[in-house]
Design a protein around this motif. Structure first.
Motif, PDB file in Angstrom:
ATOM      1  N   ALA A 166      46.869  32.037  48.359  1.00  0.00           N
ATOM      2  CA  ALA A 166      46.133  32.288  47.121  1.00  0.00           C
ATOM      3  C   ALA A 166      45.926  33.791  46.924  1.00  0.00           C
ATOM      4  N   LEU A 167      45.550  34.483  47.991  1.00  0.00           N
ATOM      5  CA  LEU A 167      45.346  35.936  47.891  1.00  0.00           C
ATOM      6  C   LEU A 167      46.674  36.654  47.661  1.00  0.00           C
ATOM      7  N   GLN A 215      49.179  35.410  46.003  1.00  0.00           N
ATOM      8  CA  GLN A 215      49.481  35.212  44.574  1.00  0.00           C
ATOM      9  C   GLN A 215      48.736  36.241  43.730  1.00  0.00           C
ATOM     10  N   ILE A 216      47.486  36.505  44.089  1.00  0.00           N
ATOM     11  CA  ILE A 216      46.699  37.504  43.355  1.00  0.00           C
ATOM     12  C   ILE A 216      47.354  38.877  43.468  1.00  0.00           C
ATOM     13  N   LEU A 247      41.472  39.773  37.050  1.00  0.00           N
ATOM     14  CA  LEU A 247      41.939  38.387  36.904  1.00  0.00           C
ATOM     15  C   LEU A 247      41.228  37.702  35.743  1.00  0.00           C
ATOM     16  N   GLU A 282      41.778  28.060  41.761  1.00  0.00           N
ATOM     17  CA  GLU A 282      41.842  28.054  43.225  1.00  0.00           C
ATOM     18  C   GLU A 282      41.969  29.473  43.776  1.00  0.00           C
ATOM     19  N   GLU A 283      42.809  30.278  43.145  1.00  0.00           N
ATOM     20  CA  GLU A 283      42.992  31.656  43.602  1.00  0.00           C
ATOM     21  C   GLU A 283      41.672  32.428  43.530  1.00  0.00           C
ATOM     22  N   VAL A 305      39.114  31.494  46.176  1.00  0.00           N
ATOM     23  CA  VAL A 305      39.339  32.119  47.479  1.00  0.00           C
ATOM     24  C   VAL A 305      38.862  33.571  47.459  1.00  0.00           C
TER      25      VAL A 305
END
Lengths: 494, 494
Positions: free
Chosen positions: A18-19, A21-22, B26, B44-45, B48
């Motif tokens: 997830a991180l 993806q960020i 974001l 979800e991102e 986290v």
């Protein structure tokens, strides 16, 4: 109740993905949307996020979980997850923190020096920092290699399970057929005119969106913007692509778009069950490139598809830059000698890669000194391309990869072409009358086959195994070379 | 060498700010660029990333560093940093993890239910979940309040150093002058026509960019896009704003833009020395709103500035929607009864806030039951606005704030107007001939004064002290009310 080590590991991994993806989204933002004066702050923000990611990747609990898991107890999918995680963890913990930090700092400095050197055509300005990059890269390779080949250790990062020897042998075989093909084409004295005329940006972007849609790119889970260098970014339900526009050359925008659509569709069409796990992304750089290349070349530059594209361009621009559909087809496939890899046609492209592969492999193994690099580049260029490099920005300074420390990356471009050749052969066998729908702009027969046989599997199989399963035969360079000789033999009347 | 606790704390804080900036980016992406189908993955991102942020904010080392630092040894700036960090840490560690998670989950569900209830005008569908939100909010307030007033504990989050009693008393005084002013205006039977005509989107966005530039918004460190609800986002060198476009109503776009430019310029013009520290953002919601409001209203809707704006609109659209500059000025300041807060004029706006403040304070303190909320809203509306609420979506269901748990937020809007009134009085004293440059579209005399007296200080001073320092007098509601009575007395010939 204690969590099973596999579940604990996957929960940790989910957060890491997830991180990551960020971080990817920030990269996209930087190239498309970020205000010009925000670069320094962004670098600090990204630095902090990368440190968080690195800490998660070397978290001591990772080692404990990995020791506690017996892969024999796992399902096929779970075992594939473990293959990726074990491999990535093993590589990460081998690299000393000090080296990683030194490389990150050097990469930023080297990029600035490279850009200035290319701007001023000053090789000597670049070579000292390249020397430093290679020194750290050799350190990295030594840490990873466990006494094995240094270049293979780097290549493993981009193309797991493939060695430099395998690629080198394959490239030698390819060169034996590509150089003669190139010479015959140039010697045929057949002149094919490039597309001519003016193609306004608005129309090109409209066409790009239309074509992306035709190839199955899902705009509900992606978007298309402009950037200096086209790229694709993100996984799962947020996969964004970019293109670029040159109003004198519509090929650039259309084929950059189709190329990135290939990358993007691969990511979009992976089994959603694999989302935010190591299996939820493309399995290797080579396989990724095979998707972008087959979309772009074997499908997008086919006679059938270009017939449809020619008509759509006439609808949008009032003309398509060529007298008729056949001349349009020839124009988007014209073979032309040139210095620049990113502008190369299908025949020349792999020759550019082979040159870089041999040089970078020698640099990493210590068989070539940085001081001799330009001379080595120029003489190899003359041997393979038949001309003289006129200035360093058209030669050894043209690509950013080495400044960025991306040794082992170049060969995956050519491997992607080879895999695309294999997949195209299998696809044409599976769907013999593919040209009929393609000539009407309908790509589903091709893209559905690629989705079901390649893309949906994500990281489930090893790269080479994945291609072999999809094709029903072991991958080799032959289908690509057969395809190139047939296609360009026809176009150039050889 | 051991790092000094202050330095260690600030290094930790820097990283936390960097990650918070990423979270903000974001949020911007989600409202402007994100593909429609990416919402679940994004949630979800972000979840986290928020967990990483939360862990950093309650990191036990924070407590150790804070204990080890003697504020008496610090410079003024360092002491101000500590004030913010101590306050934020104390609040964060008071909140049980379980409550924070329950609130986050509930907020998401409550938003969906509220949106559907508003869509279908079904109050009863919304009230049960609102009951849950208030219950958790009261738990939160009790955890924060240390036995003090529950509402004050929530207000402190948005406007440090201000109490509900102070605001309540001020609002009562404001109401005593605003309700009669409103009644006189409505009773005057003066009809002012709104702007009329068609204003194409392209022209509105061109105008928005031009006006933003005129107000000193720095596009090298920001950008302007469209979103459903205008907002500003980010600090330091990457401060982005949005606007919206209604082709029948150019006011919406222009004044939304100027409003967000006020927020954006505040963030952009904070002392760069404070970058990525607690002092590097606007000091409170009220002060933030004072900047957006003075840009939008006291400057942007002044007779002088609208004279220039009228001419620019004629240049762009061929007409400005009004017969002449004076009618244009009257149109953008027309007072009209209406149900909706976000569409309210300067006279009605604060009445909307007072209504919400009284109701939400009673809800939190247990003096009003959720079951009685709609009735309380409607009768108060009739008392202050003189009409009947025709449907819940025009009444108690119109705002998202309560569904989102934002109790204590509403009063900061009116406090911003009050501060803007004070700042406007001081600004006009400092620059008596301000109307001359404003009538030529030159805002520097006003915006430079605001930058030097308010914006540059970031979080250095307490909100009320900052306004007092800037003005040279203690903030009160009087300057705002004097300004409104004079301005609208003139427009409506009272």
């Amino acid at each position: 109740m204690t969590q099973h080590p596999y579940d604990a590991l996957m929960a940790h991994q989910f957060e890491t993905e997830a991180l990551a993806q960020i971080a990817g989204r920030l990269g996209w933002d930087q190239e498309t949307m970020m205000p010009s004066g925000a670069g320094a702050q962004r670098a600090e923000e990204v630095g902090v996020l990368e440190a968080v990611l690195h800490a998660r990747r070397i978290d001591p609990r990772m080692g404990e979980w990995l020791s506690a898991i017996n892969d024999a107890d796992l399902t096929e999918v779970e075992a594939a997850q473990m293959r990726h995680i074990r491999r990535s963890y093993a590589r990460t913990v081998k690299l000393p923190e000090k080296l990683v930090i030194a490389q990150a700092k050097l990469a930023s400095r080297a990029h600035g020096i490279w850009a200035e050197a290319r701007e001023t055509d000053d090789v000597d300005f670049f070579l000292p920092v390249l020397e430093e990059v290679i020194e750290l890269k050799r350190e990295e390779a030594a840490a990873l290699a466990d006494g094995g080949d240094l270049y293979d250790a780097l290549l493993e990062e981009y193309e797991p399970g493939t060695t430099g020897d395998q690629i080198g042998a394959m490239f030698d075989r390819m060169r034996d057929r590509l150089v003669p093909l190139r010479e015959k084409i140039i010697g045929s004295n057949t002149y094919i005119a490039p597309l001519a005329g003016h193609f306004p940006e608005d129309g090109q972007m409209t066409l790009a969106r239309y074509v992306a849609d035709r190839f199955g790119y899902d705009f509900r889970h992606g978007r298309l913007d402009k950037s200096v260098h086209p790229f694709s970014s993100g996984s799962g339900t947020d996969v964004r692509i970019t293109t670029r526009v040159d109003e004198a050359d519509p090929q650039n925008c259309v084929y950059s778009t189709i190329h990135e659509v290939g990358h993007g569709c691969y990511e979009q069409q992976i089994d959603p069950e694999f989302g935010m796990t190591p299996l939820g992304g493309g399995v290797s750089m080579g396989v990724h490139e095979s998707q972008s290349r087959i979309y772009e070349n074997q499908i997008g530059r086919s006679r059938a598809f270009t017939r449809w594209l020619y008509t759509r361009m006439r609808d949008i621009f009032g003309h398509a830059g060529a007298a008729d559909a056949e001349n349009f087809y020839r124009a988007v496939n014209r073979v032309h000698s040139g210095f620049i890899r990113t502008e190369a046609d299908e025949v020349h492209y792999n020759l550019h890669i082979m040159l870089r592969f041999d040089l970078e492999r020698d640099l990493i193994r210590g068989a070539l000194e940085v001081a001799d690099l330009e001379e080595a580049w120029n003489s190899r260029f003359t041997a393979d391309f038949g001309g003289q490099v006129d200035k360093p920005s058209n030669g050894v300074l043209q690509d950013v990869h080495w400044a960025a420390g991306l040794f082992g990356y170049f060969p995956t471009y050519a491997l992607g072409n080879v895999y695309a050749g294999c997949l195209n052969k299998a696809l044409r066998q599976a769907v013999p009358d593919l040209d009929l729908p393609l000539s009407r702009g309908m790509t589903e027969d091709a893209t559905d086959w690629l989705r079901d046989n390649v893309q949906v599997h994500g990281g489930l199989y090893q790269p080479r195994d994945l291609i072999a399963r999809a094709c029903g035969f072991d991958p080799s360079e032959e289908p690509l070379l057969d395809y190139l000789e047939t296609k360009f033999g026809d176009i150039y009347g050889l």
